[in-house]
Structures are given as structure tokens and as C-alpha cells.
Design a protein around this motif. Sequence first.
Motif, PDB file in Angstrom:
ATOM      1  N   THR A 110      -4.504  -7.873   5.642  1.00  0.00           N
ATOM      2  CA  THR A 110      -4.586  -6.596   6.338  1.00  0.00           C
ATOM      3  C   THR A 110      -5.959  -6.458   6.988  1.00  0.00           C
ATOM      4  N   ARG A 111      -6.179  -5.307   7.606  1.00  0.00           N
ATOM      5  CA  ARG A 111      -7.467  -5.060   8.273  1.00  0.00           C
ATOM      6  C   ARG A 111      -8.530  -4.536   7.315  1.00  0.00           C
ATOM      7  N   GLY A 112      -8.134  -4.230   6.079  1.00  0.00           N
ATOM      8  CA  GLY A 112      -9.094  -3.722   5.113  1.00  0.00           C
ATOM      9  C   GLY A 112      -8.443  -2.759   4.139  1.00  0.00           C
ATOM     10  N   GLU A 113      -9.275  -2.119   3.335  1.00  0.00           N
ATOM     11  CA  GLU A 113      -8.795  -1.270   2.244  1.00  0.00           C
ATOM     12  C   GLU A 113      -7.881  -0.151   2.731  1.00  0.00           C
ATOM     13  N   GLU A 114      -8.266   0.554   3.792  1.00  0.00           N
ATOM     14  CA  GLU A 114      -7.471   1.677   4.291  1.00  0.00           C
ATOM     15  C   GLU A 114      -6.124   1.192   4.833  1.00  0.00           C
ATOM     16  N   HIS A 115      -6.122   0.087   5.547  1.00  0.00           N
ATOM     17  CA  HIS A 115      -4.873  -0.460   6.071  1.00  0.00           C
ATOM     18  C   HIS A 115      -3.951  -0.896   4.932  1.00  0.00           C
ATOM     19  N   THR A 116      -4.524  -1.522   3.882  1.00  0.00           N
ATOM     20  CA  THR A 116      -3.725  -1.912   2.721  1.00  0.00           C
ATOM     21  C   THR A 116      -3.060  -0.696   2.090  1.00  0.00           C
ATOM     22  N   ARG A 117      -3.815   0.383   1.945  1.00  0.00           N
ATOM     23  CA  ARG A 117      -3.249   1.609   1.361  1.00  0.00           C
ATOM     24  C   ARG A 117      -2.097   2.129   2.211  1.00  0.00           C
ATOM     25  N   GLN A 118      -2.271   2.105   3.527  1.00  0.00           N
ATOM     26  CA  GLN A 118      -1.215   2.589   4.422  1.00  0.00           C
ATOM     27  C   GLN A 118       0.055   1.745   4.303  1.00  0.00           C
ATOM     28  N   VAL A 119      -0.105   0.423   4.198  1.00  0.00           N
ATOM     29  CA  VAL A 119       1.054  -0.470   4.070  1.00  0.00           C
ATOM     30  C   VAL A 119       1.822  -0.161   2.786  1.00  0.00           C
ATOM     31  N   LEU A 120       1.114  -0.026   1.672  1.00  0.00           N
ATOM     32  CA  LEU A 120       1.772   0.228   0.396  1.00  0.00           C
ATOM     33  C   LEU A 120       2.446   1.600   0.382  1.00  0.00           C
ATOM     34  N   GLU A 121       1.807   2.594   0.983  1.00  0.00           N
ATOM     35  CA  GLU A 121       2.417   3.917   1.044  1.00  0.00           C
ATOM     36  C   GLU A 121       3.688   3.903   1.889  1.00  0.00           C
ATOM     37  N   ALA A 122       3.684   3.146   2.969  1.00  0.00           N
ATOM     38  CA  ALA A 122       4.872   3.062   3.821  1.00  0.00           C
ATOM     39  C   ALA A 122       6.021   2.372   3.088  1.00  0.00           C
ATOM     40  N   LEU A 123       5.715   1.314   2.345  1.00  0.00           N
ATOM     41  CA  LEU A 123       6.754   0.630   1.583  1.00  0.00           C
ATOM     42  C   LEU A 123       7.311   1.534   0.485  1.00  0.00           C
ATOM     43  N   ALA A 124       6.429   2.310  -0.146  1.00  0.00           N
ATOM     44  CA  ALA A 124       6.890   3.249  -1.171  1.00  0.00           C
ATOM     45  C   ALA A 124       7.798   4.311  -0.560  1.00  0.00           C
ATOM     46  N   ALA A 125       7.437   4.792   0.632  1.00  0.00           N
ATOM     47  CA  ALA A 125       8.272   5.792   1.308  1.00  0.00           C
ATOM     48  C   ALA A 125       9.638   5.217   1.675  1.00  0.00           C
ATOM     49  N   ASP A 126       9.710   3.883   1.845  1.00  0.00           N
ATOM     50  CA  ASP A 126      10.978   3.217   2.140  1.00  0.00           C
ATOM     51  C   ASP A 126      11.821   2.998   0.886  1.00  0.00           C
ATOM     52  N   GLY A 127      11.276   3.393  -0.270  1.00  0.00           N
ATOM     53  CA  GLY A 127      12.018   3.235  -1.516  1.00  0.00           C
ATOM     54  C   GLY A 127      11.844   1.897  -2.187  1.00  0.00           C
ATOM     55  N   LEU A 128      10.869   1.106  -1.771  1.00  0.00           N
ATOM     56  CA  LEU A 128      10.693  -0.227  -2.334  1.00  0.00           C
ATOM     57  C   LEU A 128       9.752  -0.264  -3.542  1.00  0.00           C
ATOM     58  N   ALA A 129       9.011   0.801  -3.781  1.00  0.00           N
ATOM     59  CA  ALA A 129       8.143   0.943  -4.961  1.00  0.00           C
ATOM     60  C   ALA A 129       7.273  -0.282  -5.225  1.00  0.00           C
ATOM     61  N   PRO A 130       6.398  -0.684  -4.291  1.00  0.00           N
ATOM     62  CA  PRO A 130       5.552  -1.867  -4.520  1.00  0.00           C
ATOM     63  C   PRO A 130       4.526  -1.610  -5.621  1.00  0.00           C
ATOM     64  N   LYS A 131       4.276  -2.617  -6.447  1.00  0.00           N
ATOM     65  CA  LYS A 131       3.257  -2.528  -7.489  1.00  0.00           C
ATOM     66  C   LYS A 131       2.191  -3.583  -7.218  1.00  0.00           C
ATOM     67  N   ARG A 132       0.955  -3.129  -7.168  1.00  0.00           N
ATOM     68  CA  ARG A 132      -0.142  -4.069  -6.893  1.00  0.00           C
ATOM     69  C   ARG A 132      -0.253  -5.128  -7.970  1.00  0.00           C
ATOM     70  N   ILE A 133      -0.562  -6.335  -7.565  1.00  0.00           N
ATOM     71  CA  ILE A 133      -0.897  -7.429  -8.477  1.00  0.00           C
ATOM     72  C   ILE A 133      -2.388  -7.677  -8.329  1.00  0.00           C
TER      73      ILE A 133
END
Length: 416
Positions: A388-411
Motif C-alpha cells: 500500500t501507500r502507507g499506514e493510512e492507505h492500509t487502514r482504508q483498505v481494511l475498512e473497505a474490506l470489512a464494510a464488504d463483509g469480509l472481516a479481515p484480521k491483521r497478521i
Amino acid sequence: MTEPASPAPSPFCVTLDDVRAAARTIEGRVQKTPMLPAPRLSALTGANVFVKYENMQSTGSFKERGALNRLSQLTPGERRRGVVTMSAGNHAQAVAYHAGLLGIPATIVMPATTPLVKVENTRSYGAAVVLDGETLYEARERCEALRAERDLVLVHPYDDPAVIAGQGTIALEMLAERPDLDMLVIPIGGGGLCAGNAISAKALKPAIRIIGVEAALYPSFVNAIQGLDRPIGGPTLAEGIAVKTVGSLTLPIVRDLVEDILLVDEPAIERGVNCFATLARSMAEGAGAAGLAALLAEPERFKGLKVGLILCGGNIDARLLAAIMVRSLEREERIASFRITTADRPGLLGAIASRLGELGANILEVSHGRLFLDVPAKGVSIDVTVETRGEEHTRQVLEALAADGLAPKRIDRRSV
């Protein structure tokens, strides 16, 4: 008429005159390496940084200076008998290289654990390599035995006046180009580099400040000077300064002329290596990056000062450098890993890949598993690593996936 008093004898084994004589001896036979301003490192640290690129020597480190100066002082008889030394890397290559050019037989004792590339590099210069022991201390014992058995001349890695004087030529060059430097920050292993340059720098400019830097796992000089008993040992990226015993000749010089010795931990050394690679476009081994690591660890101490750094070596394995750079991206959240556990269905992996593309994340790795016992029988576990482009972009990606119902969990790879 009263004759002027003769100058007081130096309390040290090396004087400025010795360093100047060494400079004349090695002139034209080692690289006069560039010293350049480093604006991006300056912006990062708050200091006005100038880097002396000793990694540009023929064998990749400053060690050539001291080795050549010592070899040049051998008598004809000593040259015929040959020299011996112990080293796990840079000093070995420097002695082998210049002994080969001078036609002097050289025997290098290296620990059996020395990486093959360093062994082969040393052999390629014509030296006889003896592998013995697990550590440099054990190699030193074999070195002493060979010296006595074959009547060889020892070229010590750091505790020799000619070696110390040779290393001190770096500061002569630095101050000739930048006499306005406020401070030199110098890595310390056995002390030859720091001692030699403290002698020459303080003689030329008494007000200049000298800071030494040790790997936190090898606080040999801190223990010796401060009377401490910190534990010494362990795997360090800065193996070039991983020395358990300080030099008897270098200790009094460092004690009297060096203002302070800073200890830098492994993450700081890694960051220094990465910053040299990505911001200064130069390869630095762990020891070579120790000075920069100190500036990164304690920026307030150096803020606003004109600081000279010695990038003392660049002999780092390419795979190790690549791993360090990837680890740095992970620390900066520019590489992130997460797990999605969901119901298995046709086209799922393609849908996730398309969604990540829409979000501007670049997929680096995917692991698709159905047989884990913590996954439902009709479910699937997908581990994804993205750039990703950095910390803020990573947060946005994970939030979008969560909103899609995929519930990503960080490793978190740091916990693995």
C-alpha cells in the motif's frame, strides 16, 4: 637566548604526525573516497549530515587504510616470511588484497562459521585461508599458534599503531573538505577506526566533538570505560563491530578523546541500513550504518549540528539487504498481511483480487487454504499480503474490506 621547550610527548601510541605519514604512504594506493552532503538523511535526522563513503574502497571497507600502512612498514625479511591475521570479513579482505599486490604471503584465519562469500573473496586475492573455531576468539588462538609456528608477522585488526594511524587518515580527508564539521560519529568495534580518527580530528580541530557508536549487544567500550558489566554477545547485524575485547592501545585514546559512546539496538541498525539504501542510494553493512542508526535513535542530541558520518563498510549480503528493506516496508505499514475467513464459493478469490485492485492495493502474496481445522468445513481461509501507500492507505483498505463483509484480521509478522 632560551631555547623553546620541546613539545610534551604524546600519551598515546599514535600522533598526528603518524597519521600524516600514513596518508603519504597510502596515497594513490587506496581510494580517496568522496564525502558528500546527504540532504535526505539531514531532513530525516535534523542534523546537517555529511557522509564519507568508505564503502567505495576496492574491498568495500575502510580497513584497507590500516592494513596497507602496516604492510608497508614490513622489513624485507618480514615480507619474505609473510603475515597472518584473524578476521571474519573486512580486515581479512583488506590484508589479503594489499598483501597480494605487494607480493607478501598472507595467511588469514577465519571462524568456520564465516559466510562462504567472504571466505571466497579473501581467497580470490591470493591469501591462504584457514577456517578454525566457531568464534573470532577461537580463530585468534589459531592465529597466534600459526604466528609462532611459522614465524609470521601479525597484522592485528585494530590494536596496532600503524593500523590505527592508517584508519586516522579518514578524518584528515574529511576535515580538509569540511573544516566546519561540529562532530564526527564513528562506529566502534575494537577501536582502531575511532581511535585513529579521534587522534587526527582532535589534533586538527580541538573543539570538534567525537561520538562513538557500539552495537547494544556488544557494549565492550561502554563496559571498559564506565566500569559496567553489561552482557556481551548475540547475533547482530553489525558483525563488523561485534568485538568482545577492546584494544589495549585504543582504549586510552577512546577514553580521553571520545565524548560519549552510544549503544544502538538491532531495529535502529536495520533502519540505518535501509535509509542508506533508499535515501542515499548506497549499500551499507550493519557496522557501516551504526553512525546513522545513532542519529536516528537520538535525533535531539544531533539536531542542527554539522555531523560527519563514516559509512565504514558496504559488504552486506544481497539477500540480507533485501530482507531488511522488506521488513522496513512492513514497519512503515507499506506492506500489510491479513486473513479472510469466509464461506467458500466459486469466484471468491477473483472477487477479492478485483476489490483490492479497485482500492489501489498491490497483491504480493496469496495463500488459499481449506483444510485448517479452525475453518468451517464449507469455509475457506485466505491469507493476503499487499503493498500500500502507507499506514493510512492500509487502514482504508481494511475498512473497505470489512464494510464488504469480509472481516479481515491483521497478521502481525513481528509476533510470528
